[in-house]
Design an enzyme around this catalytic site. Structure first.
Site, PDB file in Angstrom:
ATOM      1  N   GLY A   2      40.289  31.274  39.805  1.00  0.00           N
ATOM      2  CA  GLY A   2      39.637  32.000  38.613  1.00  0.00           C
ATOM      3  C   GLY A   2      38.596  32.848  38.922  1.00  0.00           C
ATOM      4  O   GLY A   2      38.744  33.943  39.119  1.00  0.00           O
ATOM      5  N   CYS A   3      37.187  32.082  38.732  1.00  0.00           N
ATOM      6  CA  CYS A   3      36.065  32.988  39.035  1.00  0.00           C
ATOM      7  C   CYS A   3      35.937  33.676  40.444  1.00  0.00           C
ATOM      8  O   CYS A   3      35.732  34.743  40.529  1.00  0.00           O
ATOM      9  CB  CYS A   3      35.019  32.099  38.740  1.00  0.00           C
ATOM     10  SG  CYS A   3      34.902  31.343  37.173  1.00  0.00           S
ATOM     11  N   VAL A   4      36.285  32.926  41.505  1.00  0.00           N
ATOM     12  CA  VAL A   4      36.440  33.671  42.740  1.00  0.00           C
ATOM     13  C   VAL A   4      37.201  34.794  43.005  1.00  0.00           C
ATOM     14  O   VAL A   4      36.761  36.148  43.414  1.00  0.00           O
ATOM     15  CB  VAL A   4      36.424  32.501  43.873  1.00  0.00           C
ATOM     16  CG1 VAL A   4      36.660  33.415  45.160  1.00  0.00           C
ATOM     17  CG2 VAL A   4      35.497  31.601  43.902  1.00  0.00           C
TER      18      VAL A   4
ATOM     19  N   SER B 195      35.998  37.745  40.724  1.00  0.00           N
ATOM     20  CA  SER B 195      34.742  38.459  41.227  1.00  0.00           C
ATOM     21  C   SER B 195      35.264  39.471  42.346  1.00  0.00           C
ATOM     22  O   SER B 195      34.782  40.320  42.458  1.00  0.00           O
ATOM     23  CB  SER B 195      33.670  37.314  41.665  1.00  0.00           C
ATOM     24  OG  SER B 195      33.185  36.743  40.268  1.00  0.00           O
TER      25      SER B 195
END
Length: 134
Positions: free
Chosen positions: A70-72, A75
């Site tokens: 998700g976030c990694v 980003s």
């Protein structure tokens, strides 16, 4: 968080004032550290992070955190789109299951950045920065 909060209601607990939203004491920011408050998976979406880093002449980002899928990953994708070299230390990211974690590391390494061991990243930073702090 818009629709993201609707999809993942547990994110309501990751806000200032909630125990799950607090910064881990051992990682407490220094007075001159930049704190980015994000509302979506990417640290870049809806924040001034890219502009701030570009203004400081920073060309490489090292990503660590939870939810590799998700976030990694989000980003990492945005990081390369903003022109940064993306580095992910393998031992510094995690996910709720090995399958999405491993697939995301594979994709990040193949398309968006470099997945390296934490030791290799630390050695690279020590050599590159020569004691400079950023």
């Amino acid at each position: 968080g818009g629709l993201f909060i609707r999809k993942v209601p547990a994110l309501r607990k990751l806000v200032e004032g909630e125990p799950m939203g607090e910064i881990v004491p051992s990682l407490a920011p220094k007075p001159d550290d930049l704190i980015v408050v994000k509302n979506y998976p990417s640290a870049f979406f809806g924040t001034s992070l890219a502009t701030t880093l570009h203004a400081q002449g920073i060309d490489t980002i090292v990503l660590a955190g939870c939810s590799t899928s998700g976030c990694v990953r989000a980003s990492a994708v945005d990081g390369i789109q903003y022109g940064f070299r993306v580095v992910v230390p393998r031992e510094c990211v995690g996910d709720r299951h090995d399958g999405p974690h491993d697939a995301s590391l594979f994709d990040i390494d193949a398309k968006y950045g470099d997945v390296m061991s934490r030791e290799a990243v630390e050695k690279y930073l020590a050599t590159t920065l020569n004691g400079a702090t950023r």
